[in-house]
Design an enzyme around this catalytic site. Structure first.
Site, mmCIF file in Angstrom:
data_model
loop_
_atom_site.group_PDB
_atom_site.id
_atom_site.type_symbol
_atom_site.label_atom_id
_atom_site.label_comp_id
_atom_site.label_asym_id
_atom_site.label_seq_id
_atom_site.Cartn_x
_atom_site.Cartn_y
_atom_site.Cartn_z
ATOM 1 N N LYS A 48 -12.485 44.098 -35.903
ATOM 2 C CA LYS A 48 -11.529 44.864 -37.107
ATOM 3 C C LYS A 48 -10.762 43.628 -37.530
ATOM 4 C CE LYS A 48 -12.621 48.142 -37.500
ATOM 5 N NZ LYS A 48 -14.019 48.557 -37.805
ATOM 6 N N HIS A 108 -18.882 39.548 -31.724
ATOM 7 C CA HIS A 108 -17.418 39.556 -31.401
ATOM 8 C C HIS A 108 -16.939 38.790 -29.979
ATOM 9 C CE1 HIS A 108 -16.450 42.219 -34.563
ATOM 10 N NE2 HIS A 108 -17.053 43.401 -34.072
ATOM 11 N N SER A 138 -6.083 49.630 -36.822
ATOM 12 C CA SER A 138 -7.560 49.339 -37.249
ATOM 13 C C SER A 138 -8.506 50.092 -36.291
ATOM 14 C CB SER A 138 -8.151 48.316 -38.032
ATOM 15 O OG SER A 138 -9.469 48.226 -38.581
#
Ligand code: PPS
Length: 295
Positions: A48, A108, A138
């Site tokens: 995010k 990630h 988010s």
């Protein structure tokens, strides 16, 4: 698919101290042995933080601003999510094996879990960081719409988990700090979402310099336009609307949600903010890294 309930909303599984989707943990050796190529460009982020945005910009750069070419496929096909393995739905490692160079690779993973071939091959890497409070908000909305995540619980419960690093890909604090340190020894361009919001053109120019590429201003302006929030939100190749509703339910919360800095002010109570800030100071005190929580 018949057995969706067996895939979604399962608890995260610990991989070397980092909570990941159960299916990534199960196939961890496949991820760990991923073979990077010397001309791969790695896009690394905590979830995010602007991954999709920077991915779209980079694909536009790689295609000299040709927006039609960038509509050839969905963003998750053009820039595969390396470690995302979901049985029957996705396998980033396989996708990348079958992709021609030069590849854009999304991850990630915290720095310590990145497959070693990226370091061995001295690949160029772009890291994008976003302030923790906007990321937490988010991520909370994303947990609700993207069913690979466990149930988020209430905002209060989710925020506690975020602060404790008990969310997908672990601690935001460790992620941003450890990648920040790593930039000293490797070819990592460390960027901030807030700078991209404030002056996206300047960030595109930084990217071009890092990639040793020249581009006419007219092309840069085209890239700016096609990577703007409003244009990406309407673009099915960039907005994740092509993912099945079982996996991502945009009616719960759209993937392209607000795209602003400072939305945390609409979500945190005063008490939550105080608690967060106190904990933040403690966790970030050993780092030279600083963030802007609004612009
Ligand atoms: S993911 O799922 O981790 O890969 O998500 P990621 O792409 O990193 O982050 C999603 C958030 O980025 C916002 N976004 C943008 N902001 C500004 N401009 C552009 N072009 C843009 N594209 C995506 C997206 O709206 C998510 O943030 P929130 O705050 O939820 O709106």
């Amino acid at each position: 698919m018949d057995n969706m309930q067996n895939i979604f909303r399962r608890e995260l599984v610990d991989v070397q101290g980092v909570p990941l989707f159960w299916s990534i943990a199960e196939q961890w050796s496949e991820v760990e042995s991923f073979e990077a190529r010397t001309d791969d460009l790695l896009i690394s982020t905590y979830p995010k933080s602007g991954t999709t945005w920077i991915s779209e910009i980079l694909d536009l750069i790689y295609n000299n601003g040709d927006a039609e070419k960038c509509k050839r496929d969905a963003i998750y096909k053009r820039v595969p999510f390396m470690e995302l393995i979901i049985p029957g739905l996705s396998n980033g490692v396989e996708q990348l094996k079958n992709m021609q160079s030069p590849r854009l690779v999304k991850t990630h993973l915290p720095v310590q879990l990145l497959p070693s071939s990226f370091w061995k091959n001295d690949c160029k890497m772009i890291y994008v960081a976003r302030n923790a409070k906007d990321v937490a908000v988010s991520y909370y909305f994303f947990y609700q719409m993207a069913k690979m995540h466990p149930e988020p619980g209430t905002w209060e419960e989710f925020l506690d988990k975020f602060m404790a690093g008990e969310v997908g890909f672990g601690s935001w604090y460790d992620h941003v700090k450890n990648w920040w340190e790593k930039r000293k020894d490797y070819r990592i361009l460390y960027l901030f979402y807030e700078d991209m919001k404030e002056n996206p053109k300047c960030v595109i120019q930084k990217l071009l310099k890092f990639l040793e590429k020249d581009m006419p201003e007219e092309t840069v302006d085209k890239i700016l336009y096609h990577s703007s929030f409003d244009v990406m939100k309407q673009n099915p190749s960039a907005n994740y609307s092509t993912v099945s509703k079982e996996e991502m339910d945009h009616s719960v919360s759209p993937f392209m949600r607000k795209g602003i800095s400072g939305d945390w002010k609409n979500q945190f109570t005063v008490a939550q903010h105080e608690k967060f800030e106190e904990d933040y100071k403690r966790k970030m005190k050993d780092s030279t890294l600083t963030f802007r929580s609004e612009i």
